[in-house]
Design an enzyme around this catalytic site. Sequence first.
Site, PDB file in Angstrom:
ATOM      1  N   ASP A   1      32.229 -14.392  67.196  1.00  0.00           N
ATOM      2  CA  ASP A   1      31.321 -13.240  67.187  1.00  0.00           C
ATOM      3  C   ASP A   1      30.134 -13.486  68.125  1.00  0.00           C
ATOM      4  O   ASP A   1      29.383 -12.572  68.439  1.00  0.00           O
ATOM      5  CB  ASP A   1      30.789 -12.996  65.760  1.00  0.00           C
ATOM      6  CG  ASP A   1      31.275 -11.675  65.176  1.00  0.00           C
ATOM      7  OD1 ASP A   1      31.737 -10.823  65.950  1.00  0.00           O
ATOM      8  OD2 ASP A   1      31.187 -11.510  63.943  1.00  0.00           O
TER       9      ASP A   1
ATOM     10  N   LYS B   1      40.160  -5.284  62.222  1.00  0.00           N
ATOM     11  CA  LYS B   1      40.282  -6.556  62.953  1.00  0.00           C
ATOM     12  C   LYS B   1      41.589  -7.254  62.573  1.00  0.00           C
ATOM     13  O   LYS B   1      42.307  -7.763  63.437  1.00  0.00           O
ATOM     14  CB  LYS B   1      39.059  -7.439  62.661  1.00  0.00           C
ATOM     15  CG  LYS B   1      37.793  -6.912  63.354  1.00  0.00           C
ATOM     16  CD  LYS B   1      36.515  -7.527  62.811  1.00  0.00           C
ATOM     17  CE  LYS B   1      35.288  -6.795  63.380  1.00  0.00           C
ATOM     18  NZ  LYS B   1      34.015  -7.237  62.809  1.00  0.00           N
TER      19      LYS B   1
ATOM     20  N   GLN C   1      31.590 -11.190  58.197  1.00  0.00           N
ATOM     21  CA  GLN C   1      31.217  -9.789  58.392  1.00  0.00           C
ATOM     22  C   GLN C   1      29.809  -9.533  57.833  1.00  0.00           C
ATOM     23  O   GLN C   1      29.529  -9.843  56.675  1.00  0.00           O
ATOM     24  CB  GLN C   1      32.249  -8.875  57.714  1.00  0.00           C
ATOM     25  CG  GLN C   1      32.025  -7.394  57.950  1.00  0.00           C
ATOM     26  CD  GLN C   1      32.201  -6.970  59.407  1.00  0.00           C
ATOM     27  OE1 GLN C   1      33.124  -7.407  60.085  1.00  0.00           O
ATOM     28  NE2 GLN C   1      31.297  -6.151  59.906  1.00  0.00           N
TER      29      GLN C   1
END
Length: 297
Positions: free
Chosen positions: A125, A58, A102
């Site tokens: 997200d 990312k 994450q």
Amino acid sequence: MESETTYQLLDGKQTSADIKAELAVEVEKIKAAGGSIPHLAAILVGDDGASHTYVNAKVKACELIGFKSSLYRFDASVTEEELLKKIEELNNDPDLHGFIVQLPLPDHIDEQKIIEAVAPEKDVDGFHPENIGKMALDLPTFVSATPYGIMQLLERYKIDTVGKHCVIIGRSHIVGLPMSILMGKKKNPGNCTVTLCHSRTANIKDFTLDADIIIVALGSAEFLTGDMVKEGVVVIDVGITRVEDNSKKSGYRLVGDVKFDEVAAKSSYITPVPGGVGPMTIASLLMNTLTAAKRGS
Ligand code: NAP
């Protein structure tokens, strides 16, 4: 003569490269107009190998297209309180447009509490309940990165989804559940008749054999086999499992939820693993970050 089915790969690597090139052009436009460069941050906890790989990918993607990126690493022993403090700080950072935490997190941290602590306008997200609710109601929001990436792949390959029977295997909050909502929407791609299968589904093969489109997201290597699908099916393989392989430098190879050779032989379109849904997830995260930056959050 025996009929030979030819399938087309849904190439997530190429499609994500196309999206990244489009995003790089957008960044140049923002720069020329004197706007603020999209800035994405990631919080990484512990030393899980897969999580490190995803976060590094990312960060690298941000650098490639000219986004700003920041990475905050925490030891696995970090307390929930410390993490919440960092999230609060990022929520209030005017220079930051979006950030992700994450997953998975260590067991002593309440994942849902962390997800809900992220400000919805910075939740690129798309995991926050407010954003999932807006997605379900068709309101402007951040669609979770993996489902968004799959929708992009279907759209860009012009897959005809209208009136098709779409079977989704897996009902996780980040993949299966949102996919079932998106594929059933009065939209294109969408307009499918959706069946959502999970670990308590009886006779799963009865459903997959009837499916025109199958989205497999359960995390069980090579679960979907050739005898479970009909000719001409479109298959999206979300699964990623590390399987020991001593012939690889890393000591493992990545395997999807689909027994590729068998299923591909009967498919019209199919995603590979790796190089299918994975890169699309990253591209979607970047798209969401650009949206956040344009909103001026
Ligand atoms: P998850 O949270 O573990 O959920 C798995 C789902 O599969 C659950 O709903 C479970 O049913 C169902 N399931 C498990 N065994 C089953 C069986 N034998 N038959 C039918 N259904 C079964 O998984 P996830 O987070 O959605 O991830 C799924 C896979 O996708 C993993 O391999 C993950 O690494 C991968 N993934 C890839 C990406 C990407 O970017 N490519 C992104 C996210 C995830 P119950 O609800 O009944 O337990």
